[in-house]
Structure formats: C-alpha cells, structure tokens
Design an enzyme around this catalytic site. Sequence first.
Site, short mmCIF file in Angstrom:
data_model
loop_
_atom_site.label_atom_id
_atom_site.label_comp_id
_atom_site.label_asym_id
_atom_site.label_seq_id
_atom_site.Cartn_x
_atom_site.Cartn_y
_atom_site.Cartn_z
N ASP A 171 -2.34 -0.78 9.15
CA ASP A 171 -3.67 -0.44 9.64
C ASP A 171 -4.60 -1.64 9.48
O ASP A 171 -4.74 -2.46 10.39
CB ASP A 171 -4.17 0.79 8.87
CG ASP A 171 -5.54 1.25 9.33
OD1 ASP A 171 -6.12 0.63 10.22
OD2 ASP A 171 -6.05 2.25 8.78
N ASP B 14 2.07 11.18 6.47
CA ASP B 14 1.50 12.44 5.98
C ASP B 14 -0.01 12.53 6.19
O ASP B 14 -0.69 11.52 6.44
CB ASP B 14 1.76 12.59 4.48
CG ASP B 14 0.86 11.65 3.66
OD1 ASP B 14 0.84 10.44 3.97
OD2 ASP B 14 0.15 12.13 2.77
N GLU C 215 7.80 -1.10 6.97
CA GLU C 215 6.58 -0.29 6.87
C GLU C 215 6.55 0.77 7.96
O GLU C 215 7.06 0.55 9.05
CB GLU C 215 5.34 -1.19 7.03
CG GLU C 215 4.74 -1.68 5.73
CD GLU C 215 3.94 -0.61 4.98
OE1 GLU C 215 4.20 0.59 5.16
OE2 GLU C 215 3.05 -0.99 4.20
N ASP C 216 5.91 1.89 7.66
CA ASP C 216 5.69 2.91 8.68
C ASP C 216 4.55 2.50 9.60
O ASP C 216 4.65 2.55 10.82
CB ASP C 216 5.40 4.27 8.04
CG ASP C 216 4.34 4.19 6.95
OD1 ASP C 216 3.94 3.07 6.56
OD2 ASP C 216 3.90 5.26 6.47
N GLY D 141 5.92 6.61 3.08
CA GLY D 141 5.82 6.78 4.52
C GLY D 141 6.98 6.26 5.35
O GLY D 141 7.28 6.79 6.41
N PHE E 241 -5.48 8.58 14.04
CA PHE E 241 -4.81 8.89 12.78
C PHE E 241 -3.55 9.67 13.11
O PHE E 241 -3.60 10.69 13.78
CB PHE E 241 -5.71 9.71 11.85
CG PHE E 241 -5.05 10.00 10.53
CD1 PHE E 241 -4.99 9.04 9.54
CD2 PHE E 241 -4.46 11.24 10.30
CE1 PHE E 241 -4.35 9.28 8.34
CE2 PHE E 241 -3.81 11.49 9.09
CZ PHE E 241 -3.76 10.51 8.11
N VAL E 242 -2.42 9.17 12.67
CA VAL E 242 -1.15 9.79 13.05
C VAL E 242 -0.43 10.42 11.87
O VAL E 242 -0.68 10.08 10.71
CB VAL E 242 -0.21 8.77 13.76
CG1 VAL E 242 -0.80 8.30 15.07
CG2 VAL E 242 0.09 7.58 12.86
N LYS F 104 -1.85 -0.71 13.97
CA LYS F 104 -3.16 -0.34 14.50
C LYS F 104 -3.97 -1.58 14.87
O LYS F 104 -3.64 -2.70 14.49
CB LYS F 104 -3.92 0.49 13.47
CG LYS F 104 -3.42 1.92 13.39
CD LYS F 104 -4.39 2.74 12.57
CE LYS F 104 -3.93 4.17 12.44
NZ LYS F 104 -4.83 4.93 11.56
P1 5GP Z 1 -3.43 -0.82 5.42
O1 5GP Z 1 -3.39 -1.45 4.07
O2 5GP Z 1 -2.68 -1.60 6.47
O3 5GP Z 1 -4.83 -0.51 5.86
O4 5GP Z 1 -2.78 0.62 5.29
C1 5GP Z 1 -1.44 0.85 5.32
C2 5GP Z 1 -1.10 2.24 4.81
O5 5GP Z 1 -2.13 3.19 5.13
C3 5GP Z 1 0.14 2.77 5.46
O6 5GP Z 1 1.31 2.39 4.77
C4 5GP Z 1 -0.08 4.28 5.43
O7 5GP Z 1 0.33 4.80 4.21
C5 5GP Z 1 -1.60 4.43 5.52
N1 5GP Z 1 -2.05 4.74 6.89
C6 5GP Z 1 -2.75 3.92 7.73
N2 5GP Z 1 -2.99 4.53 8.90
C7 5GP Z 1 -2.45 5.76 8.82
C8 5GP Z 1 -2.35 6.85 9.75
O8 5GP Z 1 -2.81 6.85 10.90
N3 5GP Z 1 -1.69 7.96 9.30
C9 5GP Z 1 -1.15 8.05 8.05
N4 5GP Z 1 -0.53 9.18 7.72
N5 5GP Z 1 -1.22 7.03 7.15
C10 5GP Z 1 -1.85 5.90 7.54
#
Ligand code: 5GP
Length: 176
Positions: free
Chosen positions: A103, A159, A99-100, A45, A152-153, A131
């Site tokens: 969440d 992606d 990081e992109d 990402g 959700f983006v 987020k």
């Molecule tokens: P976390 O472990 O912080 O919950 O999740 C991080 C990963 O979840 C990010 O690196 C990404 O790959 C994915 N992710 C979380 N939210 C989104 C979103 O809104 N859109 C997309 N495409 N991926 C997300």
Amino acid sequence: MKVQDLEFKKFIPAAAITEKVKALANQLNHDYKDKTPIFLPILNGSFMFASDLLKEVKVPCRISFVKTSSYSGTSSTGQLKTLIGHDESLFNQHIIIVEDIVDTGLTLEKIIEELRSLGAKSVEAVTLLRKKPAREKKVDVKYVGFDLNDEFVLGYGLDYDGLGRNHKDLYKQAEK
Ligand code: 5GP
C-alpha cells in the site's frame, strides 16, 4: 457480502488470480533458473498467495515464513515492527519477499532494509497487489500481480479485522 460493518463486492475472481499467479511464477522460474533463492512470505496475509505461487515455482528454493505488522482496521497505523521468525541464515542468499499487498510501501521498505543489513546477496519482492501510493513512491517491487487504486480489498488471504481471509476470490469495499 457483509463483513462486520462493511459491505464488500466481488472484485477479482479466483480464475483470474490463478492465471496471474502462474505468470508471476513463470517470471521467477526464468529469472532464478541458476539460483536457489529463499522465499520469505510475510504472514498472515500472504499465506494463500504464497501457497499457490510456490506450487508453480520450479527452481530449487527454501521457504521461511516471517511476520510483521503495520495495519489495523482499514488505514495504516504507521507503526512498524521488525521482521520475526526467519530460521534460515539469510547471509549471502538471494531473497524473494512474498507480499499480499503493498500500500504505502513502508512495510516493504523496512523489510528490504533489514534484509540488506543481514547481508543478503540480493533482495526482490513479489506482490499480488500494489496500490497507488507505492506506485507513486516508486517502491521497489519487481514482480507485481495487479495494480489497484485506493480500494480496500479482502479475501485470498487478506482480512478485515481478522475476517475474510478464507475466500478464494478477492473482494473490494463497496462504495457507501
Ligand atoms: P504498507 O506498509 O505498504 O502501507 O501496508 C502493507 C500492509 O497493509 C499489507 O501487508 C496488508 O497487511 C495491509 N493492507 C494494505 N492495504 C490493504 C487492503 O486493501 N486490504 C487489507 N486487508 N489489508 C491491506
């Protein structure tokens, strides 16, 4: 714009992303001016964000792409894999995770923990998007581009089922 079964609408245009990326790079240039950090962009990402960000980073640095995954579809699976692919020695180094999006923050927490156990001198993170859950949980991200709620983006590297990474703007899922 339709991607598979979901409808997306434009959210953050490329010009606003460019401006934010430059501001983040300026902060990093200031904070790391006497250091030679290693940037660890998390694939897939963050490839577009990392590319644009690092073009604006002026301090001497190393870049090593790594991979991990905790997501499938539009909700977290909670399954965490370990960090793979770093070819540099991270011992005694200043690490900046790229990081992109953060969440729940679970992925980032796991990565930070792993890097600390490898003997990194310092570990910080830069993320384009953060987020609400990560904000509420106070996950340690020093450099944040945009704060989001629960949308959700997609686009700018992110992606939906493998699609949409190529768009230069950010889109969010349209309300049903
Ligand atoms: P976390 O472990 O912080 O919950 O999740 C991080 C990963 O979840 C990010 O690196 C990404 O790959 C994915 N992710 C979380 N939210 C989104 C979103 O809104 N859109 C997309 N495409 N991926 C997300």
